[in-house]
Motif scaffolding. Structure first.
Motif, PDB file in Angstrom:
ATOM      1  N   LYS A   1      96.174  34.411 -82.940  1.00 57.91           N
ATOM      2  CA  LYS A   1      95.624  33.998 -84.225  1.00 57.91           C
ATOM      3  C   LYS A   1      94.441  34.888 -84.583  1.00 57.91           C
ATOM      4  N   VAL A   2      94.471  35.481 -85.784  1.00 54.71           N
ATOM      5  CA  VAL A   2      93.339  36.233 -86.308  1.00 54.71           C
ATOM      6  C   VAL A   2      92.622  35.355 -87.325  1.00 54.71           C
ATOM      7  N   TYR A   3      91.298  35.284 -87.245  1.00 55.78           N
ATOM      8  CA  TYR A   3      90.544  34.455 -88.183  1.00 55.78           C
ATOM      9  C   TYR A   3      89.106  34.955 -88.241  1.00 55.78           C
ATOM     10  N   ARG A   4      88.361  34.445 -89.201  1.00 56.60           N
ATOM     11  CA  ARG A   4      86.923  34.740 -89.320  1.00 56.60           C
ATOM     12  C   ARG A   4      86.157  33.486 -88.931  1.00 56.60           C
ATOM     13  N   ASN A   5      85.289  33.628 -87.927  1.00 58.31           N
ATOM     14  CA  ASN A   5      84.617  32.435 -87.425  1.00 58.31           C
ATOM     15  C   ASN A   5      83.489  31.990 -88.357  1.00 58.31           C
ATOM     16  N   SER A   6      82.817  30.916 -87.985  1.00 59.29           N
ATOM     17  CA  SER A   6      81.813  30.312 -88.850  1.00 59.29           C
ATOM     18  C   SER A   6      80.570  31.171 -89.010  1.00 59.29           C
ATOM     19  N   TYR A   7      80.421  32.208 -88.173  1.00 57.09           N
ATOM     20  CA  TYR A   7      79.312  33.142 -88.322  1.00 57.09           C
ATOM     21  C   TYR A   7      79.715  34.382 -89.115  1.00 57.09           C
ATOM     22  N   GLY A   8      80.948  34.404 -89.628  1.00 58.88           N
ATOM     23  CA  GLY A   8      81.420  35.530 -90.416  1.00 58.88           C
ATOM     24  C   GLY A   8      81.989  36.670 -89.596  1.00 58.88           C
ATOM     25  N   VAL A   9      82.237  36.446 -88.312  1.00 55.61           N
ATOM     26  CA  VAL A   9      82.742  37.492 -87.419  1.00 55.61           C
ATOM     27  C   VAL A   9      84.257  37.379 -87.299  1.00 55.61           C
ATOM     28  N   LEU A  10      84.947  38.514 -87.403  1.00 51.13           N
ATOM     29  CA  LEU A  10      86.400  38.528 -87.234  1.00 51.13           C
ATOM     30  C   LEU A  10      86.741  38.379 -85.757  1.00 51.13           C
ATOM     31  N   GLU A  11      87.649  37.458 -85.459  1.00 50.65           N
ATOM     32  CA  GLU A  11      88.051  37.206 -84.076  1.00 50.65           C
ATOM     33  C   GLU A  11      89.565  37.104 -83.980  1.00 50.65           C
ATOM     34  N   MET A  12      90.039  37.259 -82.756  1.00 53.22           N
ATOM     35  CA  MET A  12      91.468  37.129 -82.483  1.00 53.22           C
ATOM     36  C   MET A  12      91.639  36.320 -81.205  1.00 53.22           C
ATOM     37  N   MET A  13      92.347  35.222 -81.305  1.00 53.15           N
ATOM     38  CA  MET A  13      92.613  34.394 -80.136  1.00 53.15           C
ATOM     39  C   MET A  13      93.979  34.748 -79.556  1.00 53.15           C
ATOM     40  N   ILE A  14      94.031  34.910 -78.254  1.00 52.57           N
ATOM     41  CA  ILE A  14      95.275  35.199 -77.533  1.00 52.57           C
ATOM     42  C   ILE A  14      95.429  34.171 -76.423  1.00 52.57           C
ATOM     43  N   ASN A  15      96.641  33.631 -76.284  1.00 48.35           N
ATOM     44  CA  ASN A  15      96.869  32.616 -75.262  1.00 48.35           C
ATOM     45  C   ASN A  15      98.219  32.823 -74.591  1.00 48.35           C
ATOM     46  N   PHE A  16      98.216  32.750 -73.261  1.00 45.97           N
ATOM     47  CA  PHE A  16      99.423  32.689 -72.444  1.00 45.97           C
ATOM     48  C   PHE A  16      99.283  31.528 -71.470  1.00 45.97           C
ATOM     49  N   ASP A  17     100.425  31.042 -70.956  1.00 38.68           N
ATOM     50  CA  ASP A  17     100.392  29.965 -69.977  1.00 38.68           C
ATOM     51  C   ASP A  17      99.681  30.413 -68.713  1.00 38.68           C
ATOM     52  N   LEU A  18      99.163  29.435 -67.982  1.00 35.54           N
ATOM     53  CA  LEU A  18      98.430  29.721 -66.755  1.00 35.54           C
ATOM     54  C   LEU A  18      99.286  30.456 -65.739  1.00 35.54           C
ATOM     55  N   THR A  19     100.599  30.205 -65.737  1.00 37.62           N
ATOM     56  CA  THR A  19     101.493  30.838 -64.758  1.00 37.62           C
ATOM     57  C   THR A  19     101.948  32.232 -65.174  1.00 37.62           C
ATOM     58  N   SER A  20     101.596  32.658 -66.393  1.00 33.76           N
ATOM     59  CA  SER A  20     102.029  33.969 -66.885  1.00 33.76           C
ATOM     60  C   SER A  20     101.219  35.089 -66.246  1.00 33.76           C
ATOM     61  N   ASN A  21     101.873  36.219 -66.033  1.00 35.55           N
ATOM     62  CA  ASN A  21     101.158  37.398 -65.535  1.00 35.55           C
ATOM     63  C   ASN A  21     100.141  37.911 -66.560  1.00 35.55           C
ATOM     64  N   TYR A  22     100.253  37.432 -67.794  1.00 34.58           N
ATOM     65  CA  TYR A  22      99.404  37.909 -68.867  1.00 34.58           C
ATOM     66  C   TYR A  22      98.282  36.926 -69.199  1.00 34.58           C
TER      67      TYR A  22
ATOM     68  N   PRO B   1      95.400  36.676 -67.827  1.00 35.72           N
ATOM     69  CA  PRO B   1      94.079  37.322 -67.915  1.00 35.72           C
ATOM     70  C   PRO B   1      93.712  37.812 -69.316  1.00 35.72           C
ATOM     71  N   LEU B   2      94.696  37.977 -70.209  1.00 32.03           N
ATOM     72  CA  LEU B   2      94.414  38.420 -71.572  1.00 32.03           C
ATOM     73  C   LEU B   2      93.917  37.284 -72.466  1.00 32.03           C
ATOM     74  N   VAL B   3      93.991  36.053 -71.971  1.00 32.02           N
ATOM     75  CA  VAL B   3      93.608  34.892 -72.771  1.00 32.02           C
ATOM     76  C   VAL B   3      92.106  34.923 -73.060  1.00 32.02           C
ATOM     77  N   ASN B   4      91.754  34.811 -74.340  1.00 31.78           N
ATOM     78  CA  ASN B   4      90.342  34.806 -74.712  1.00 31.78           C
ATOM     79  C   ASN B   4      90.205  34.619 -76.212  1.00 31.78           C
ATOM     80  N   ASP B   5      88.985  34.315 -76.646  1.00 27.13           N
ATOM     81  CA  ASP B   5      88.653  34.372 -78.066  1.00 27.13           C
ATOM     82  C   ASP B   5      87.910  35.690 -78.269  1.00 27.13           C
ATOM     83  N   TRP B   6      88.655  36.727 -78.641  1.00 22.11           N
ATOM     84  CA  TRP B   6      88.160  38.095 -78.704  1.00 22.11           C
ATOM     85  C   TRP B   6      87.506  38.388 -80.045  1.00 22.11           C
ATOM     86  N   LYS B   7      86.409  39.117 -80.013  1.00 21.69           N
ATOM     87  CA  LYS B   7      85.848  39.668 -81.238  1.00 21.69           C
ATOM     88  C   LYS B   7      86.582  40.961 -81.577  1.00 21.69           C
ATOM     89  N   ILE B   8      86.885  41.148 -82.851  1.00 21.00           N
ATOM     90  CA  ILE B   8      87.553  42.376 -83.301  1.00 21.00           C
ATOM     91  C   ILE B   8      86.473  43.419 -83.554  1.00 21.00           C
TER      92      ILE B   8
END
Length: 583
Positions: free
Chosen positions: A525-546, A548-555
């Motif tokens: 999900k790409v969105y602009r947070n309440s402070y006006g910063v562009l962010e991208m959320m990425i989520n995978f299941d806990l058992t996925s090899n991916y 570690p990529l899970v986070n609320d990332w700043k763009i």
């Protein structure tokens, strides 16, 4: 014969007279145009006015008298960036702004080409050569070029010999063309301007100029009437006192960083609130609710706006601060490198008279930004959406898909509101009763101070379209991508670069190998947070090899073929994730 001879002389005399009259037409009448000699004051001021201004790219070269010839490749805080035009300089500033570190590091890939004040280009082989060249520039607005007034083109010049006879005519259409013409002045050739011409000042005023004397006077009177921004403080964003005053008054602020006399006291002041009220009262409130009061004023120091603050009971917040950065959601105040304060906006738009806490919670969906339950981070829930509804029902969404339900209720104990979340069978970490620590138009934080919290950001699907969010979303969905860089706290993470990532319209994120075999599925999900910063959320299941990529990332950076993401882990530790488009 004598009569014929006299007649012949008469004819010759008339021809000679006609010839002299034609010659006189090529002699410039100084009542209409005036000569400009190489060493004249007019030539000097004109030369300075049309010289190449190199201050706009000081973020790269640190020199106002030269400018970079694009493209140029740099590394900003560890992130490689290729700058194709002046517009791309903002990418570097965005990288620096994304991380509130004490030192921003820029490395240039040499050799590079630069443009001199006379628009000639030279090659710079290394950093030492660039530093040596930059020493030619004078700091703080006193360099040789004049930027507060400009010529309005086209302008026509007559070229003259030393006798004032016109030899040719030339039209110039730019500063570069005029600089070249002036550089060619010598002891054997002069020029004169065909008046009238026009000059345009930094305020936008257009002035008609009729002669050399008026030209000299106009340039001289206007040359120091603006901030030429020639200093190397590239990040001193342009704003006037009215803009700054409104910014300070419109919202309260939360303290992000405080450094005084090289001592970092950020932890001590974290979450303290600062208010600049309309009566020039400065109010600072600590976490315990104690309010310390003082004063604030804006004063002009040369071209700089200075914020003067005095708080007797909080001396670390007293000083004469230069506003180094003013952008959406933040302000940075500096005295020098040993004394600085960073603040984030905290607009107090809590519950209004017409909107209760419950109504605000039921307004739109809420993105899960952070969950902790009894001190344990629950990253598997990042990016899920909660929709609070009547009948105590909470709907849970994964991307655009409804995936579950829970229950909720709202109660008030004393002056504190509590949200009770329960019956989340598949997401038991959400089953908590927490006090409402903060509720804003676009932000909700539930926090008990004992290791449990829930941070939410409002997401309204039918709200106004954010063009930046739409652009990044479209870019991601337009192609397949690979991970070109993944670091956690500075440590490279291997094993992700060969896989293919596909971002779909329904917010699903698929990972495939080179043969097209699906390896894992997540969502984004790409969105602009309440402070006006562009962010991208990425989520995978806990058992996925991916996972570690899970986070609320700043763009941190966005290009058509590359998306650079960052996450602040605290204590100057950061994660980096870069996606590069597959050709």
């Amino acid at each position: 014969m004598k009569q014929l001879f006299i007649f012949s002389l008469l004819i010759l005399g008339l021809v000679f007279l006609q010839s002299c009259q034609n010659e006189e037409l090529d002699i410039i009448d100084n009542t209409e145009t005036e000569n400009i000699t190489p060493d004249s004051e007019a030539a000097n001021l004109m030369m300075r006015t049309v010289s190449n201004d190199g201050s706009f790219d000081n973020i790269i070269d640190g020199a106002s008298c030269i400018s970079i010839v694009y493209p140029v490749t740099v590394t900003a805080n560890g992130i490689g960036i290729t700058i194709e035009s002046e517009k791309g300089l903002k990418l570097i500033e965005n990288v620096f702004d994304a991380l509130d570190t004490d030192e921003d590091i820029l490395e240039i890939s040499f050799p590079i080409m630069v443009e001199m004040p006379n628009y000639e280009t030279i090659v710079i082989a290394d950093k030492a050569a660039l530093v040596e060249l930059a020493k030619q520039c004078i700091e703080n607005g006193d360099d040789n070029d004049i930027e507060c007034v400009d010529f309005v083109y086209p302008i026509t010049f007559d070229k003259l010999n030393l006798q004032g006879v016109k030899t040719s005519q030339v039209q110039v259409n730019s500063d570069k063309e005029m600089r070249k013409l002036l550089d060619q002045l010598n002891d054997k050739e002069l020029v004169s301007i065909q008046y009238p011409i026009q000059l345009k000042t930094s305020t936008g005023e257009v002035i008609d100029v009729q002669n050399n004397a008026q030209l000299v006077a106009t340039i001289d009177q206007n040359k120091g009437l603006c901030d030429e921004d020639d200093d190397n403080d590239y990040n001193d964003d342009d704003f006037d006192s009215g803009h700054l005053e409104s910014f300070l008054k419109d919202c309260d602020f939360k303290v992000v960083k405080v450094i005084r006399n090289e001592q970092d006291s950020s932890v001590q002041y974290k979450s303290w609130e600062v208010e600049f009220d309309s009566e020039n009262r400065l109010k600072i409130e600590n976490e315990g609710g104690t309010v310390m009061t003082g004063t604030w004023y804006l004063v002009k120091n040369g071209y700089d706006l200075v914020l003067k603050t005095q708080v007797e009971d909080a001396p670390d917040f007293s000083g004469e601060w230069k506003v180094c950065e003013l952008s959406e959601g933040k302000i940075k105040l500096y005295i020098d490198d040993a004394n600085k304060i960073f603040l984030n906006t905290y607009c107090d738009d809590d519950t209004s008279e017409n909107k209760s806490v419950k109504e605000q919670m039921m307004d739109c969906k809420w993105l899960i930004k952070n969950v902790e339950n009894n001190g344990t981070a629950q990253d598997t829930l990042i990016g899920y959406q909660l929709q609070f509804a009547e009948e105590d029902v909470v709907a849970v969404y994964r991307g655009n898909s409804l995936v579950g339900y829970g229950e909720w209720s709202l109660s008030k104990e004393g002056e504190t509101w509590y949200v009770d979340l329960r019956e989340f069978s598949n997401m038991t970490a959400l089953n908590m009763k927490l006090p409402v620590y903060e509720i804003k138009t676009k932000r909700l934080k539930l926090y008990n101070g004992n290791g449990s919290q829930l941070k939410l950001e409002k997401f309204c699907a039918d709200g106004p379209i954010d063009e930046d969010v739409a652009e990044i979303t479209d870019v991601l969905m337009s192609a397949e991508w690979q991970v070109s860089k993944f670091e956690q706290n500075g440590d490279p993470m291997e094993g992700y670069s060969a896989d293919i990532f596909e971002f779909t319209e329904d917010m699903e994120l698929g990972v495939k190998d080179a043969n097209g075999t699906l390896l894992s599925s997540g969502f984004w999900k790409v969105y602009r947070n309440s402070y006006g910063v562009l962010e991208m959320m990425i989520n995978f299941d806990l058992t996925s090899n991916y996972f570690p990529l899970v986070n609320d990332w700043k763009i941190a950076e966005k290009k058509d073929d590359e998306i650079v993401l960052k996450h602040d882990n605290g204590n100057d530790q950061y994660d980096y994730l870069t996606f590069r488009k597959i050709d």
